[in-house]
Design a protein around this motif. Sequence first.
Motif, PDB file in Angstrom:
ATOM      1  N   ASP A 137       0.967  -1.275   0.061  1.00 53.78           N
ATOM      2  CA  ASP A 137      -0.135  -0.027  -0.068  1.00 53.78           C
ATOM      3  C   ASP A 137       0.769   1.241  -0.042  1.00 53.78           C
ATOM      4  OD1 ASP A 137       0.712   0.819   2.695  1.00 53.78           O
ATOM      5  OD2 ASP A 137      -1.276   0.118   3.313  1.00 53.78           O
ATOM      6  N   ALA A 138       0.112   2.456  -0.365  1.00 53.22           N
ATOM      7  CA  ALA A 138       1.291   3.426  -0.288  1.00 53.22           C
ATOM      8  C   ALA A 138       1.944   4.190   0.665  1.00 53.22           C
ATOM      9  CB  ALA A 138       0.136   4.539  -0.784  1.00 53.22           C
ATOM     10  N   SER A 139       1.177   3.715   2.209  1.00 52.59           N
ATOM     11  CA  SER A 139       2.062   3.989   2.786  1.00 52.59           C
ATOM     12  C   SER A 139       3.123   3.353   3.966  1.00 52.59           C
ATOM     13  CB  SER A 139       1.183   3.920   4.535  1.00 52.59           C
ATOM     14  OG  SER A 139       0.624   2.455   4.445  1.00 52.59           O
ATOM     15  N   ALA A 140       2.784   2.578   2.937  1.00 55.82           N
ATOM     16  CA  ALA A 140       4.703   1.409   3.719  1.00 55.82           C
ATOM     17  C   ALA A 140       5.247   1.373   2.467  1.00 55.82           C
ATOM     18  CB  ALA A 140       4.528   0.034   3.085  1.00 55.82           C
ATOM     19  N   LEU A 141       5.074   2.110   1.003  1.00 61.66           N
ATOM     20  CA  LEU A 141       5.780   2.435   0.402  1.00 61.66           C
ATOM     21  C   LEU A 141       6.837   3.221   0.380  1.00 61.66           C
ATOM     22  CD1 LEU A 141       6.792   1.531  -2.452  1.00 61.66           C
ATOM     23  CD2 LEU A 141       5.268   2.548  -4.077  1.00 61.66           C
ATOM     24  N   ARG A 142       5.877   4.623   0.827  1.00 62.99           N
ATOM     25  CA  ARG A 142       6.597   5.668   1.806  1.00 62.99           C
ATOM     26  C   ARG A 142       7.599   5.839   1.813  1.00 62.99           C
ATOM     27  NH1 ARG A 142       1.837   8.300   1.786  1.00 62.99           N
ATOM     28  NH2 ARG A 142       1.479   7.778   4.294  1.00 62.99           N
ATOM     29  N   VAL A 143       7.186   4.980   3.655  1.00 63.49           N
ATOM     30  CA  VAL A 143       8.148   4.521   4.254  1.00 63.49           C
ATOM     31  C   VAL A 143       9.493   4.434   3.897  1.00 63.49           C
ATOM     32  CG1 VAL A 143       9.013   3.492   6.658  1.00 63.49           C
ATOM     33  CG2 VAL A 143       6.864   3.802   6.227  1.00 63.49           C
ATOM     34  N   LEU A 144       9.784   2.956   2.421  1.00 68.07           N
ATOM     35  CA  LEU A 144      10.645   2.400   2.375  1.00 68.07           C
ATOM     36  C   LEU A 144      11.245   3.625   1.144  1.00 68.07           C
ATOM     37  CD1 LEU A 144       9.208  -1.272   1.301  1.00 68.07           C
ATOM     38  CD2 LEU A 144      10.418  -0.416   3.004  1.00 68.07           C
ATOM     39  N   GLY A 174       0.988  -3.906   4.712  1.00 68.01           N
ATOM     40  CA  GLY A 174       1.371  -1.877   5.166  1.00 68.01           C
ATOM     41  C   GLY A 174       2.039  -1.558   5.987  1.00 68.01           C
ATOM     42  N   GLU A 175       2.027  -0.479   6.467  1.00 64.96           N
ATOM     43  CA  GLU A 175       3.487  -0.925   7.157  1.00 64.96           C
ATOM     44  C   GLU A 175       2.866  -0.847   8.573  1.00 64.96           C
ATOM     45  OE1 GLU A 175       3.539   3.746   8.649  1.00 64.96           O
ATOM     46  OE2 GLU A 175       2.387   4.151   7.642  1.00 64.96           O
ATOM     47  N   ASP A 176       2.295  -1.661   9.069  1.00 65.05           N
ATOM     48  CA  ASP A 176       1.202  -3.290   9.888  1.00 65.05           C
ATOM     49  C   ASP A 176       2.890  -4.085  10.239  1.00 65.05           C
ATOM     50  OD1 ASP A 176       0.109  -3.396   7.555  1.00 65.05           O
ATOM     51  OD2 ASP A 176      -1.328  -4.600   9.537  1.00 65.05           O
ATOM     52  N   THR A 177       2.980  -4.384   8.871  1.00 62.85           N
ATOM     53  CA  THR A 177       3.944  -5.444   8.434  1.00 62.85           C
ATOM     54  C   THR A 177       5.442  -4.747   8.108  1.00 62.85           C
ATOM     55  OG1 THR A 177       3.005  -5.366   5.626  1.00 62.85           O
ATOM     56  CG2 THR A 177       2.354  -6.511   6.945  1.00 62.85           C
ATOM     57  N   LEU A 178       5.835  -3.752   8.389  1.00 61.45           N
ATOM     58  CA  LEU A 178       6.819  -3.194   7.664  1.00 61.45           C
ATOM     59  C   LEU A 178       7.966  -3.518   9.264  1.00 61.45           C
ATOM     60  CD1 LEU A 178       6.586   0.311   6.691  1.00 61.45           C
ATOM     61  CD2 LEU A 178       8.247  -1.094   5.212  1.00 61.45           C
ATOM     62  N   PRO A 179       8.872  -3.790   8.915  1.00 67.37           N
ATOM     63  CA  PRO A 179       9.913  -4.039  10.494  1.00 67.37           C
ATOM     64  C   PRO A 179       9.736  -2.630  10.999  1.00 67.37           C
ATOM     65  CG  PRO A 179      11.241  -4.844   8.696  1.00 67.37           C
ATOM     66  CD  PRO A 179      10.107  -4.315   7.861  1.00 67.37           C
ATOM     67  N   GLN A 180       9.199  -3.291  12.712  1.00 67.82           N
ATOM     68  CA  GLN A 180       9.814  -2.222  13.467  1.00 67.82           C
ATOM     69  C   GLN A 180      10.787  -0.816  13.025  1.00 67.82           C
ATOM     70  OE1 GLN A 180       7.338  -1.382  15.355  1.00 67.82           O
ATOM     71  NE2 GLN A 180       8.368   1.363  15.886  1.00 67.82           N
TER      72      GLN A 180
END
Length: 199
Positions: A137-144, A174-180
């Motif tokens: 999703d867009a939010s996870a990609l933005r963090v990456l 999404g962000e919830d699957t990103l490593p902390q």
Amino acid sequence: EGTLESELFFYVRGAFTGAIRDKKGRFELADGGTIFLDEVAELSAAMQVKLLRVLEDRTIVRVGSSEMRPVNVRVISATHQNLDTAIADGRFREDLFFRLGVVVLQVPGLASRVEDIPMLIEHFQAKFPAQDRCRFDASALRVLLQHPWPGNVRELENVTEFMINMMGPDGILGEDTLPQEILSNTWQDPVTAQTEAAA
């Protein structure tokens, strides 16, 4: 070092314990083609001399033998180290650098080419069985896209695999699957951490 030498160059039966038969090395197997040497700056001083001799003389000396055998091999090498610094520090031979450096390509770090991240993620996703039912999703990609990527492409591959393993039934990464550690910008790729610890 002895294992690397026997792997790169032909060894003859009886050259060392366990050498029960002659075995072709990588240079001989690559004769007429190309050999890729990764992390060439990690070679010991002795192996650098032997590699230089191969490049200069176009011959290999079999381990356990004095016989010289001609080889015609194109060598491609890579390193993550700054070779100018390694040469200045005496860790890498300048003459070997000039022999290897016929064409030098410098690939910038992932943090300076973030436009490649979506394409690389898609490539890494294709390696995993669950890839056909997941999407970022867009939010996870933005963090990456904002992460500094000290471990470069290898780190991105590990993060992608981590996220797919953490994926829920909806298939959304999404962000919830990103490593902390990524969310807090303290993530360190395990391979990078091991290399730094060894240094």
